[in-house]
Design an enzyme around this catalytic site. Sequence first.
Site, PDB file in Angstrom:
ATOM      1  N   SER A   1       0.852  -1.180   0.000  1.00 37.40           N
ATOM      2  CA  SER A   1       0.000   0.000   0.000  1.00 37.40           C
ATOM      3  C   SER A   1       0.891   1.233   0.000  1.00 37.40           C
ATOM      4  O   SER A   1       2.071   1.169   0.345  1.00 37.40           O
ATOM      5  CB  SER A   1      -0.912  -0.007   1.236  1.00 37.40           C
ATOM      6  N   CYS A   2       0.317   2.376  -0.386  1.00 37.27           N
ATOM      7  CA  CYS A   2       1.053   3.645  -0.331  1.00 37.27           C
ATOM      8  C   CYS A   2       0.008   4.754  -0.259  1.00 37.27           C
ATOM      9  O   CYS A   2      -1.013   4.606   0.404  1.00 37.27           O
ATOM     10  CB  CYS A   2       1.979   3.800  -1.529  1.00 37.27           C
ATOM     11  N   GLY A   3       0.241   5.875  -0.932  1.00 40.86           N
ATOM     12  CA  GLY A   3      -0.739   6.943  -0.926  1.00 40.86           C
ATOM     13  C   GLY A   3      -1.870   6.719  -1.907  1.00 40.86           C
ATOM     14  O   GLY A   3      -3.045   6.831  -1.574  1.00 40.86           O
TER      15      GLY A   3
END
Length: 289
Positions: free
Chosen positions: A237-239
Site C-alpha cells: 500500500s502507499c498513498g
Amino acid sequence: MEANPHLITAKELADRLGSPDLPIVDASWHLPAQGRDAKAEFAAAHVPGAVFFDHDAVVDPGSTLPHALPSPEGFAAAAGALGVAETDKIVVYDGLGLFSAPRAWWLFRTFGARRVRLLDGGFPAWRAAGLPTESGSAHPLPKTFHPTFDADAVVTLAEMRQHVETGDVAVADARSAERFEGSAPEPRAGVRSGHIPGARSLPFTVLGREGRLKTPAELRAEFERAGIDPAAPVVTSCGSGITAAVINFALASLGNTEARLYDGSWTEWGSAADTPVETGGARQVAAKP
C-alpha cells in the site's frame, strides 16, 4: 551474482533499439511537491522510440480515487494505442530511476503481459551512459493488446478490511515514516493521517540507491528491519497505488511474484468514515548481523 530477470541495463536496451517487439514506455510521474512535469520532460528528451504512459489518464474514469485501476478493456485500449501488445518484450522506465515505473510494470503484468522489465536506473542511467535521446511527441503504430486480468494481484477495500480483522497477511506501507506515523499531514484533502492497523512501514526509498534497486541481500535486510518476511504473502500500500508497486517489484526480484497491491491504498482507507486508523509505530528494528 545472477542477473535480475525483471531488469534490463541501458547497454542491453541500446543494443536492441528498433526491435519491433520491444516497445519502450516512459512511465514517469511526479508528485506536485516535486515540481516536475513528466509530459514536458518527455517532450524535451526520452529514449529513442519511447512512448509516454500517463498514470493520471490510464485509470477508472468512474472512480473518485487517484490512479484507480482501469477496466481490462480500458487498459487494453490505452496500451494498444501506445503500440504495445501483451506478447511484446516491454521495457518501462521513469525519470527518477525507481519511482513510478514499477506501477506501470505492475499494471502491464496484472493485465496479462508477462515479459515486462524495468530499465535499470531509469532515464538517469540512460543519460549517464551517454546514450542518444530524442525529443518531441511519440507517434506509435497501434497494436492490439489482449488483456487477461489477474484479479489476485489486486486487493479491494473489502478484502483489506478482512486482512485487518484477521491479521493473516503482512501489509507493507511504502509511504514515508512520517506519513505512516501520522506526524506529517497527508497531501490530499480529507484524508486522515496514520496507517492501516497492523501495517509495517517500508518506505519505498529504502529499497533503492541512486535510482537503482538494492542488491538482494540489502533488500532482504530492509524487509527484515520492517518485520516482513519477503517470501511470505504480502499486501502493499502507499498513498494512491503508485509507489506501493516499488515494493512489489522488489519482492518479485527476490522471487516473490505473488505479492498483492491494495489499489485504493491510503487515500481510500484514510478517507473512509468507518475504517480504523493507527498512528505511531513506524520505527524499524535492527537487522540481524
